[in-house]
Design a protein around this motif. Structure first.
Motif, PDB file in Angstrom:
ATOM      1  N   GLY A 120     134.992-105.704-117.923  1.00  0.00           N
ATOM      2  CA  GLY A 120     134.603-106.898-118.669  1.00  0.00           C
ATOM      3  C   GLY A 120     133.259-106.752-119.351  1.00  0.00           C
ATOM      4  O   GLY A 120     133.080-107.166-120.503  1.00  0.00           O
ATOM      5  N   TYR A 121     132.314-106.140-118.653  1.00  0.00           N
ATOM      6  CA  TYR A 121     130.989-105.917-119.233  1.00  0.00           C
ATOM      7  C   TYR A 121     131.102-105.017-120.457  1.00  0.00           C
ATOM      8  O   TYR A 121     130.464-105.253-121.497  1.00  0.00           O
ATOM      9  N   MET A 122     131.921-103.984-120.357  1.00  0.00           N
ATOM     10  CA  MET A 122     132.124-103.049-121.467  1.00  0.00           C
ATOM     11  C   MET A 122     132.651-103.777-122.704  1.00  0.00           C
ATOM     12  O   MET A 122     132.121-103.616-123.815  1.00  0.00           O
ATOM     13  N   VAL A 123     133.664-104.583-122.533  1.00  0.00           N
ATOM     14  CA  VAL A 123     134.301-105.260-123.669  1.00  0.00           C
ATOM     15  C   VAL A 123     133.339-106.250-124.312  1.00  0.00           C
ATOM     16  O   VAL A 123     133.191-106.287-125.543  1.00  0.00           O
ATOM     17  N   TYR A 124     132.652-107.041-123.489  1.00  0.00           N
ATOM     18  CA  TYR A 124     131.846-108.122-124.057  1.00  0.00           C
ATOM     19  C   TYR A 124     130.545-107.628-124.683  1.00  0.00           C
ATOM     20  O   TYR A 124     130.102-108.151-125.704  1.00  0.00           O
ATOM     21  N   THR A 125     129.895-106.626-124.082  1.00  0.00           N
ATOM     22  CA  THR A 125     128.628-106.167-124.667  1.00  0.00           C
ATOM     23  C   THR A 125     128.860-105.525-126.025  1.00  0.00           C
ATOM     24  O   THR A 125     128.066-105.708-126.952  1.00  0.00           O
ATOM     25  N   CYS A 126     129.942-104.786-126.165  1.00  0.00           N
ATOM     26  CA  CYS A 126     130.260-104.190-127.471  1.00  0.00           C
ATOM     27  C   CYS A 126     130.574-105.272-128.492  1.00  0.00           C
ATOM     28  O   CYS A 126     130.053-105.262-129.614  1.00  0.00           O
ATOM     29  N   TYR A 127     131.409-106.217-128.087  1.00  0.00           N
ATOM     30  CA  TYR A 127     131.814-107.307-128.986  1.00  0.00           C
ATOM     31  C   TYR A 127     130.614-108.123-129.451  1.00  0.00           C
ATOM     32  O   TYR A 127     130.445-108.404-130.641  1.00  0.00           O
ATOM     33  N   SER A 128     129.761-108.513-128.510  1.00  0.00           N
ATOM     34  CA  SER A 128     128.617-109.366-128.859  1.00  0.00           C
ATOM     35  C   SER A 128     127.604-108.595-129.697  1.00  0.00           C
ATOM     36  O   SER A 128     127.018-109.138-130.646  1.00  0.00           O
ATOM     37  N   PHE A 129     127.392-107.309-129.391  1.00  0.00           N
ATOM     38  CA  PHE A 129     126.464-106.501-130.181  1.00  0.00           C
ATOM     39  C   PHE A 129     126.907-106.439-131.641  1.00  0.00           C
ATOM     40  O   PHE A 129     126.117-106.672-132.564  1.00  0.00           O
TER      41      PHE A 129
END
Length: 632
Positions: free
Chosen positions: A265-274
């Motif tokens: 989940g951290y992987m998906v969201y940090t990339c998306y938000s960045f």
């Protein structure tokens, strides 16, 4: 890679889809990543226990997605650019291929000394490339990294090592920071003398080569360990919900909370938000000035940018060394496109004079970011005028260590911006305002407590070793909601302004006022550099307003206090006028620049016996000055 929204119409369409069917929306984003085994379910959650799981059954490794998958097309692109403490020192650049090789060598070195999947490794290092390499090496082999800012005391370090039961500490010999050379290894030695009984080895990166104490029983030289390693290390196959890292955040009780984040989940969201908040484009150079010791550095120096295949910058030094033009010189030198820093830094540079940014070519800047606390209006306008030249949108981002990634923010060039407002939620984020009983405050032009009513992929899973604490702090106050601890206001357009921690909201004669709001008004006075306000018991009003003010070039007299009150009266109204004003040379701050209002409240309330541990402050000596000069 995850979706990048490019217009206001797209934002509205994505947001609507993301709240109507969150699972389908996040499934779409997660499919862009490499998975050894696909996930079987997108999300499973309840906020009562709490239990939150994303991308269940999925197997991956975050470093494969940060590095390996880019090698076919970006092997020779710069992944990390490192700017040293002083301008005349050599710049270090690592391409994606070079980063891959260094991470693999470090991962093999860790395995050689016995580090295995699930082991905790604590980092206590300055902002050098080896810190990013080491963090990624841990993730490569499934070890859990816990970065402690290399400025905390030996006791604070020992507390975190003991809580995590870490078996390895990785540190430097010294830390070059401005004109200081800070003895990092000595602090680790002192922490080992205090406790740290779980630690088997200390790996020392010789940042300066200066003389240090050495123990042949525990200490290992970074260079000696790494030079004999192969540049290939097969990644550990990780479950989506395996631990990625523990990051300690100060608790109100004084005992640090180990916030746990997991892989998928951290992987998906940090990339998306960045990608969305910074609107990163191929070939851009992105710079976040934070330290990797904080969540901002984890998410938006290391993981988010690398997952997106970006070029990310690291800087070893401070904003004002060798002079107040250092940040702007770096921006000019590297043609920085996205610049992300804290209001504390902006205000400090603003106080140095408008001429400094004018000496440099800042035309490459496309997006300006703010993080860490609500940015006051005066600093917002200065940032906009003198740094962005009115052409680079400001993204005033709100999020927390516990959220893992940015939650509220304008999207530059897409949604509008308004000074002091974090503005709108990112797709998938469902903020609500509630009253003290948890009743929803619907519509616009309302104020309440900020909660999130549906999980998002990068949210906290637990507090390490103490799940009950996670439940009581974040999930027990309001049923089926994550409580942020912040108060907020929604304006007539639906924009959200975070007005400060609930314990930073002052109730004066029944009127709730955020500390940020009052401080913003005080800071409008041309001779005020910075201020902090807290509540204290008042016989008539319930709570009075106590203001601590840093000033310059002004006589500290009653007339000046009256001027400050007049500004507040003009900006907010008579109800917000400070009852007491104390002039000071500084404010107690954490190493990340956050004002410790908890300490200021104790001083204002004359509860000096309840100050707690102040050793981890950036400037513990200021507390003595504040107590001596306290307004009776």
């Amino acid at each position: 890679m995850t979706t990048q929204i490019k217009s206001i119409e797209e934002y509205k369409e994505h947001y609507q889809r993301s709240i109507e069917n969150p699972e389908k929306y996040w499934e779409e984003q997660a499919r862009h990543f490499y998975w050894y085994e696909p996930f079987e379910r997108v999300c499973e959650w309840n906020f009562t226990e709490p239990s939150v799981k994303w991308f269940l059954g999925g197997k991956t490794n975050i470093t494969v997605n940060c590095i390996d998958r880019h090698l076919a097309t970006k092997a020779n692109q710069k992944a990390i650019i490192w700017e040293a403490n002083m301008p005349d020192e050599e710049v270090v650049s690592l391409t994606y291929q070079e980063l891959h090789d260094e991470v693999c060598k470090c991962a093999n070195g860790l395995k050689e000394i016995g580090v295995q999947k699930g082991d905790r490794v604590v980092f206590y290092m300055p902002m050098v490339p080896e810190l990013a390499i080491g963090v990624l090496a841990c993730a490569r082999i499934g070890a859990v990294h816990s970065v402690v800012f290399a400025g905390f005391s030996a006791q604070a370090l020992a507390d975190r090592v003991d809580d995590a039961q870490a078996n390895v500490i990785i540190c430097s010999d010294f830390n070059n920071r401005g004109m200081k050379c800070i003895p990092v290894k000595q602090v680790v030695d002192d922490a080992m003398d205090i406790s740290c009984n779980s630690v088997k080895n200390v790996i020392v990166y010789r940042n300066t080569g200066e003389e240090i104490n050495w123990s042949d029983d525990t200490d290992i030289d970074w260079a000696d360990l790494m030079e004999k390693q192969e540049p290939i290390c097969e990644p550990e196959i990780m479950d989506s919900e395996d631990l990625l890292f523990i990051l300690y955040t100060s608790g109100s009780t004084g005992k640090p909370k180990g916030v746990v984040h997991t892989v998928g989940g951290y992987m998906v969201y940090t990339c998306y938000s960045f990608k969305n908040v910074f609107q990163y484009k191929e070939g851009d150079v992105y710079w976040c000035t934070a330290d990797i010791g904080w969540i901002t550095g984890h998410s938006y120096i290391v993981y988010g940018p690398l997952l997106a295949g970006a070029t990310t910058m690291m800087y070893e030094g401070v904003p004002t060394c060798p002079d107040a033009g250092r940040f702007w010189a770096i921006c000019e030198k590297h043609r920085v496109n996205q610049f992300y820093t804290a209001p504390t830094a902006i205000r400090a540079l603003m106080a140095q004079g408008n001429e400094w940014p004018g000496k440099y070519d800042l035309s490459s800047l496309k997006v300006l970011g703010s993080v860490g606390e609500p940015i006051n209006e005066e600093a917002w306008h200065w940032y906009d005028q003198y740094i962005g030249k009115g052409k680079a949108p400001i993204v005033d981002t709100w999020w927390q260590t516990e959220t893992g990634g940015i939650m509220l923010s304008p999207l530059p060039g897409i949604t509008d911006t308004k000074p002091t407002y974090a503005s709108y939620p990112l797709p998938g984020i469902q903020p609500v305002l509630v009253d003290n009983e948890g009743n929803l405050k619907e519509g616009n032009n309302v104020e309440g407590l900020l909660c999130i009513k549906h999980p998002w992929p990068s949210m906290i899973r637990t507090t390490y070793g103490d799940h009950e604490r996670c439940k009581s702090v974040y999930f027990s106050l309001f049923k089926n909601m994550y409580f942020t601890g912040d108060g907020a206001r929604r304006d007539d357009q639906g924009r959200i302004r975070v007005i400060g921690r609930v314990d930073d909201v002052i109730n004066v004669s029944g009127h709730r006022m955020g500390t940020a709001e009052v401080e913003n008004a005080i800071n409008e006075h041309p001779n005020v550099i910075e201020s902090a306000v807290v509540g204290y018991p008042h016989d008539i009003k319930g709570q009075g307003i106590y203001a601590f003010v840093i000033t310059q070039d002004k006589e500290l007299d009653l007339e000046f206090k009256d001027e400050i009150c007049a500004v507040v009266r003009k900006e907010i109204g008579p109800i917000a006028k400070p009852d007491k004003i104390q002039f000071t040379s500084g404010l107690p701050k954490t190493r990340s620049g956050k004002i410790m209002r908890r300490i200021l409240r104790k001083i204002a309330c004359n509860e000096m016996d309840q100050l707690g541990d102040i050793s981890t402050l950036l400037n513990p000596d200021i507390v003595k000055e504040l107590i001596q000069n306290r307004n009776k």
